[in-house]
Motif scaffolding. Structure first.
Motif, PDB file in Angstrom:
ATOM      1  N   ILE A 104      32.907 -21.710 -24.150  1.00 54.21           N
ATOM      2  CA  ILE A 104      32.080 -22.529 -24.422  1.00 54.21           C
ATOM      3  C   ILE A 104      32.163 -22.662 -26.027  1.00 54.21           C
ATOM      4  CG2 ILE A 104      29.863 -23.058 -24.482  1.00 54.21           C
ATOM      5  CD1 ILE A 104      28.934 -22.541 -22.305  1.00 54.21           C
ATOM      6  N   LEU A 105      32.697 -23.683 -26.548  1.00 56.42           N
ATOM      7  CA  LEU A 105      32.817 -23.808 -27.894  1.00 56.42           C
ATOM      8  C   LEU A 105      31.343 -24.598 -28.429  1.00 56.42           C
ATOM      9  CD1 LEU A 105      36.587 -24.287 -28.862  1.00 56.42           C
ATOM     10  CD2 LEU A 105      35.790 -22.138 -28.600  1.00 56.42           C
ATOM     11  N   LEU A 106      30.455 -24.098 -29.721  1.00 54.09           N
ATOM     12  CA  LEU A 106      29.784 -24.869 -29.919  1.00 54.09           C
ATOM     13  C   LEU A 106      29.958 -25.382 -31.199  1.00 54.09           C
ATOM     14  CD1 LEU A 106      26.965 -21.150 -30.033  1.00 54.09           C
ATOM     15  CD2 LEU A 106      27.376 -22.989 -28.512  1.00 54.09           C
ATOM     16  N   HIS A 107      29.186 -26.775 -31.049  1.00 52.95           N
ATOM     17  CA  HIS A 107      29.699 -27.408 -31.906  1.00 52.95           C
ATOM     18  C   HIS A 107      28.315 -27.752 -33.013  1.00 52.95           C
ATOM     19  CE1 HIS A 107      31.307 -31.668 -33.167  1.00 52.95           C
ATOM     20  NE2 HIS A 107      31.919 -30.942 -34.330  1.00 52.95           N
ATOM     21  N   PRO A 108      27.948 -27.553 -33.893  1.00 53.82           N
ATOM     22  CA  PRO A 108      26.401 -27.191 -34.656  1.00 53.82           C
ATOM     23  C   PRO A 108      26.809 -28.950 -35.295  1.00 53.82           C
ATOM     24  CG  PRO A 108      27.943 -25.886 -35.739  1.00 53.82           C
ATOM     25  CD  PRO A 108      28.831 -25.898 -34.668  1.00 53.82           C
ATOM     26  N   ASP A 110      26.172 -29.452 -38.176  1.00 52.53           N
ATOM     27  CA  ASP A 110      26.634 -29.271 -40.090  1.00 52.53           C
ATOM     28  C   ASP A 110      27.921 -28.998 -39.690  1.00 52.53           C
ATOM     29  OD1 ASP A 110      26.074 -26.755 -39.243  1.00 52.53           O
ATOM     30  OD2 ASP A 110      25.090 -26.299 -40.694  1.00 52.53           O
ATOM     31  N   ASP A 111      28.659 -28.441 -38.866  1.00 52.75           N
ATOM     32  CA  ASP A 111      29.398 -28.347 -38.675  1.00 52.75           C
ATOM     33  C   ASP A 111      30.620 -28.821 -39.780  1.00 52.75           C
ATOM     34  OD1 ASP A 111      31.904 -27.417 -37.927  1.00 52.75           O
ATOM     35  OD2 ASP A 111      32.395 -28.947 -36.419  1.00 52.75           O
ATOM     36  N   THR A 112      32.038 -27.834 -40.486  1.00 50.92           N
ATOM     37  CA  THR A 112      32.154 -28.559 -41.506  1.00 50.92           C
ATOM     38  C   THR A 112      33.762 -28.779 -41.345  1.00 50.92           C
ATOM     39  OG1 THR A 112      32.913 -25.893 -42.153  1.00 50.92           O
ATOM     40  CG2 THR A 112      30.997 -26.769 -43.416  1.00 50.92           C
ATOM     41  N   LEU A 113      34.721 -28.392 -40.106  1.00 54.07           N
ATOM     42  CA  LEU A 113      35.896 -28.584 -39.761  1.00 54.07           C
ATOM     43  C   LEU A 113      35.871 -30.171 -39.114  1.00 54.07           C
ATOM     44  CD1 LEU A 113      36.249 -25.745 -37.845  1.00 54.07           C
ATOM     45  CD2 LEU A 113      36.991 -26.504 -40.260  1.00 54.07           C
ATOM     46  N   PHE A 124      25.597 -27.234 -23.859  1.00 50.72           N
ATOM     47  CA  PHE A 124      25.216 -28.397 -23.380  1.00 50.72           C
ATOM     48  C   PHE A 124      24.139 -28.992 -24.383  1.00 50.72           C
ATOM     49  CE2 PHE A 124      20.241 -29.763 -22.045  1.00 50.72           C
ATOM     50  CZ  PHE A 124      20.405 -30.521 -20.884  1.00 50.72           C
ATOM     51  N   GLU A 125      23.950 -28.379 -25.661  1.00 51.39           N
ATOM     52  CA  GLU A 125      23.330 -29.195 -26.216  1.00 51.39           C
ATOM     53  C   GLU A 125      24.559 -28.615 -28.021  1.00 51.39           C
ATOM     54  OE1 GLU A 125      19.701 -28.987 -26.695  1.00 51.39           O
ATOM     55  OE2 GLU A 125      19.253 -27.302 -27.041  1.00 51.39           O
ATOM     56  N   ARG A 126      23.769 -29.402 -29.204  1.00 46.92           N
ATOM     57  CA  ARG A 126      24.684 -28.905 -30.314  1.00 46.92           C
ATOM     58  C   ARG A 126      23.638 -28.325 -31.137  1.00 46.92           C
ATOM     59  NH1 ARG A 126      28.377 -33.550 -33.149  1.00 46.92           N
ATOM     60  NH2 ARG A 126      28.277 -31.891 -34.571  1.00 46.92           N
ATOM     61  N   ALA A 128      21.827 -27.257 -34.514  1.00 49.23           N
ATOM     62  CA  ALA A 128      20.756 -27.811 -35.564  1.00 49.23           C
ATOM     63  C   ALA A 128      22.209 -27.903 -36.478  1.00 49.23           C
ATOM     64  CB  ALA A 128      19.536 -28.061 -36.025  1.00 49.23           C
ATOM     65  N   THR A 129      22.818 -26.146 -37.062  1.00 49.61           N
ATOM     66  CA  THR A 129      23.015 -25.412 -37.759  1.00 49.61           C
ATOM     67  C   THR A 129      23.926 -24.704 -37.714  1.00 49.61           C
ATOM     68  OG1 THR A 129      21.664 -23.918 -38.323  1.00 49.61           O
ATOM     69  CG2 THR A 129      21.321 -26.047 -39.319  1.00 49.61           C
ATOM     70  N   THR A 130      24.693 -24.500 -38.626  1.00 47.52           N
ATOM     71  CA  THR A 130      26.111 -23.072 -37.501  1.00 47.52           C
ATOM     72  C   THR A 130      24.324 -21.681 -38.364  1.00 47.52           C
ATOM     73  OG1 THR A 130      27.312 -24.007 -40.079  1.00 47.52           O
ATOM     74  CG2 THR A 130      27.713 -22.072 -38.901  1.00 47.52           C
ATOM     75  N   ALA A 131      23.539 -21.537 -39.203  1.00 53.73           N
ATOM     76  CA  ALA A 131      23.226 -20.567 -38.626  1.00 53.73           C
ATOM     77  C   ALA A 131      22.528 -20.356 -37.352  1.00 53.73           C
ATOM     78  CB  ALA A 131      21.726 -20.201 -39.716  1.00 53.73           C
ATOM     79  N   ASP A 132      22.469 -21.900 -36.622  1.00 53.73           N
ATOM     80  CA  ASP A 132      21.571 -21.150 -35.277  1.00 53.73           C
ATOM     81  C   ASP A 132      22.318 -21.239 -34.276  1.00 53.73           C
ATOM     82  OD1 ASP A 132      19.380 -22.149 -36.312  1.00 53.73           O
ATOM     83  OD2 ASP A 132      19.720 -23.959 -36.286  1.00 53.73           O
TER      84      ASP A 132
END
Length: 264
Positions: A104-108, A110-113, A124-126, A128-132
């Motif tokens: 499972i790859l998380l996709h925040p 605020d993703d910068t890629l 299941f859900e994205r 909110a932030t990279t810190a999360d």
């Protein structure tokens, strides 16, 4: 002191992960009378901050949205995957996206890629932030692919990261509004591009003492020999040519040195 008498200042915005300390130090050494103020901004807010005039320039991640903002690419970051230390990723030096297909790859948000969504199984859900997202990685929910600077920024003892060989990369750039290219912006451009103190780009600078002409007013300097006399440019042909100019005569052959040979 009134507002009109306030000294000029330079406001530099920067997004998470970017480390402006080196450039700030050079600025303070070269321009001690112009204070530099750092303005931290979220990745998605950097362009809006520049357009609103809340910063004079910014260290942002490309792409920059809109032709009204100038941008100078500075460097490209290594992309890494963040994982728990007991994950199989920790046992290798580098991974590919294909090797992460079953995770499972998380996709925040605020993703910068620059991808629509990361490969692998979606969460299941994205977050909110990279810190999360980092917190979810630590909880064993999934992995996270980010620029290396963000992995370092959110470092935890229970997490590690490894380079991803074929993932999109994040590029960091200096950006500013085109219609607000001030002298201070030009100065900072020179700093990030590694120009020396005496280098200029679009700004006039008085020549230093070493650059002043040495031949008096309005004339070019005359090069001098180490003995102090004027050094003349040698004529073509060397010594022979100089001898011919003296009355049209060829130079005399030098006398032989040493003891005369004894005749038998």
């Amino acid at each position: 002191m009134t507002a009109s008498e306030d000294p000029p200042a330079f406001r530099l915005a920067y997004v998470p992960g970017v480390m402006p300390a080196k450039w700030v130090r050079i600025w303070n050494e070269r321009l001690p009378d112009i204070p530099l103020t750092l303005v931290p901004v979220a990745p998605g807010e950097a362009c809006a901050v520049l357009r609103a005039g809340e910063a004079d320039a910014g260290l942002v991640r490309l792409p920059v949205d809109g032709p009204d903002l100038s941008a100078i690419p500075l460097y490209t970051e290594t992309t890494v995957v963040v994982a728990p230390k007991d994950h199989i990723v920790a046992a290798v030096d580098e991974v590919s996206l294909e090797e992460l297909a079953d995770d499972i790859l998380l996709h925040p948000l605020d993703d910068t890629l620059d991808w629509e969504r990361p490969p692998g199984r979606p969460a299941f859900e994205r977050p909110a932030t990279t810190a999360d997202a980092i917190e979810l990685v630590a909880a064993g929910i999934g992995l996270l692919v980010v620029p290396q600077s963000l992995a370092r920024l959110h470092h935890r003892r229970d997490l590690t990261y490894r380079p991803v060989s074929d993932a999109p990369a994040s590029r960091v750039a200096l950006s500013w509004p085109q219609d607000a290219t001030t002298d201070q912006v030009e100065d900072f451009i020179g700093i990030v591009r590694g120009r020396t103190v005496n280098s200029t780009r679009g700004r006039r600078a008085e020549p230093s003492a070493e650059q002043q002409p040495k031949g008096g007013k309005g004339g070019k300097g005359t090069a001098k020999s180490p003995q102090g006399g004027a050094r003349r440019k040698p004529a073509p042909g060397g010594q022979a040519a100089r001898g011919q100019r003296r009355g049209g005569q060829k130079p005399a052959k030098p006398a032989r040195r040493g003891k005369p040979r004894r005749r038998s």
